[in-house]
Design an enzyme around this catalytic site. Structure first.
Site, PDB file in Angstrom:
ATOM      1  N   TYR A  26       0.856  -1.168   0.021  1.00  0.00           N
ATOM      2  CA  TYR A  26       0.037   0.004  -0.140  1.00  0.00           C
ATOM      3  C   TYR A  26       0.782   1.351   0.104  1.00  0.00           C
ATOM      4  O   TYR A  26       0.140   2.444  -0.334  1.00  0.00           O
ATOM      5  CB  TYR A  26      -0.945  -0.087   1.134  1.00  0.00           C
ATOM      6  CG  TYR A  26      -1.957  -1.011   0.986  1.00  0.00           C
ATOM      7  CD1 TYR A  26      -3.210  -0.444   0.178  1.00  0.00           C
ATOM      8  CD2 TYR A  26      -2.153  -2.069   1.346  1.00  0.00           C
ATOM      9  CE1 TYR A  26      -4.259  -1.313  -0.161  1.00  0.00           C
ATOM     10  CE2 TYR A  26      -3.272  -3.235   0.990  1.00  0.00           C
ATOM     11  CZ  TYR A  26      -4.367  -2.468   0.317  1.00  0.00           C
ATOM     12  OH  TYR A  26      -5.033  -3.442   0.197  1.00  0.00           O
ATOM     13  N   GLY A  28       2.928   3.779  -1.745  1.00  0.00           N
ATOM     14  CA  GLY A  28       3.054   4.237  -3.071  1.00  0.00           C
ATOM     15  C   GLY A  28       1.822   4.319  -3.725  1.00  0.00           C
ATOM     16  O   GLY A  28       0.891   4.596  -3.307  1.00  0.00           O
ATOM     17  N   GLY A  30      -1.459   3.404  -5.554  1.00  0.00           N
ATOM     18  CA  GLY A  30      -2.404   2.138  -5.752  1.00  0.00           C
ATOM     19  C   GLY A  30      -2.269   1.252  -4.297  1.00  0.00           C
ATOM     20  O   GLY A  30      -1.502   1.639  -3.335  1.00  0.00           O
ATOM     21  N   HIS A  46      -3.834   5.559   5.188  1.00  0.00           N
ATOM     22  CA  HIS A  46      -3.584   6.765   4.877  1.00  0.00           C
ATOM     23  C   HIS A  46      -4.283   6.938   3.363  1.00  0.00           C
ATOM     24  O   HIS A  46      -4.848   7.689   3.004  1.00  0.00           O
ATOM     25  CB  HIS A  46      -2.100   6.990   4.501  1.00  0.00           C
ATOM     26  CG  HIS A  46      -1.728   8.281   3.837  1.00  0.00           C
ATOM     27  ND1 HIS A  46      -1.163   8.529   2.627  1.00  0.00           N
ATOM     28  CD2 HIS A  46      -1.896   9.476   4.368  1.00  0.00           C
ATOM     29  CE1 HIS A  46      -0.963   9.829   2.404  1.00  0.00           C
ATOM     30  NE2 HIS A  46      -1.178  10.359   3.463  1.00  0.00           N
ATOM     31  N   ASP A  47      -4.340   5.716   2.531  1.00  0.00           N
ATOM     32  CA  ASP A  47      -5.049   5.670   1.218  1.00  0.00           C
ATOM     33  C   ASP A  47      -6.301   5.849   1.388  1.00  0.00           C
ATOM     34  O   ASP A  47      -7.277   6.391   0.692  1.00  0.00           O
ATOM     35  CB  ASP A  47      -4.700   4.253   0.680  1.00  0.00           C
ATOM     36  CG  ASP A  47      -3.171   4.127  -0.085  1.00  0.00           C
ATOM     37  OD1 ASP A  47      -2.539   4.998   0.016  1.00  0.00           O
ATOM     38  OD2 ASP A  47      -3.022   3.114  -0.630  1.00  0.00           O
ATOM     39  N   ASP A  88      -2.041  13.050   6.379  1.00  0.00           N
ATOM     40  CA  ASP A  88      -0.611  13.101   6.490  1.00  0.00           C
ATOM     41  C   ASP A  88      -0.176  12.817   7.719  1.00  0.00           C
ATOM     42  O   ASP A  88       0.738  12.223   8.141  1.00  0.00           O
ATOM     43  CB  ASP A  88      -0.067  14.167   5.628  1.00  0.00           C
ATOM     44  CG  ASP A  88      -0.461  14.209   4.058  1.00  0.00           C
ATOM     45  OD1 ASP A  88      -0.882  13.073   3.523  1.00  0.00           O
ATOM     46  OD2 ASP A  88      -0.236  15.045   3.471  1.00  0.00           O
TER      47      ASP A  88
END
EC number: 3.1.1.4
Length: 121
Positions: A26, A28, A30, A46-47, A88
């Site tokens: 996860y 990076g 995608g 975070h995604d 973030d």
């Protein structure tokens, strides 16, 4: 934005943000499958957070923040900027808390090995 996020990561972990740019399933661009460890789970969360802030262009939006007594403080009144900064901030704190789980073998991990049903956000 991603540069500000990288600065938060470096400040909180003492590592280059590049160590997290292509890590596990996860970290990076995608993501799929099951997170490989606590560090990868930080990226999964975070995604999900960025997904909820998608209308705010989270990878590009500039926000204001500062470091105060070792903590990250997001400073914007603008709802989009605050939301992205919080995504973030939480991830950078998560990386610091899970530094013990960082596994060099998961850096540049092949996505073909990211299997299993992805969790829901």
């Amino acid at each position: 934005n991603l540069i500000q996020f990288g600065n938060m990561i470096s400040a909180m972990t003492g590592k280059s943000s590049l160590a997290y740019a292509s890590y596990g399933c996860y970290c990076g661009w995608g993501g799929k499958g099951q997170p490989k460890d606590d560090t990868d789970r930080c990226c999964f969360v975070h995604d999900c957070c960025y997904g909820k802030a998608d209308k705010c262009s989270p990878k590009m939006i500039l926000y204001s923040y500062k470091f105060h007594n070792g903590n990250i403080v997001c400073g914007d009144k603008n709802a989009c900027k605050k939301k992205v900064c919080e995504c973030d901030r939480v991830a950078a704190i998560c990386f610091a808390a899970s530094k013990h789980s960082y596994n060099k073998n998961l850096w540049r991990y092949p996505s073909s090995k990211c299997t299993g049903t992805a969790e829901k956000c």
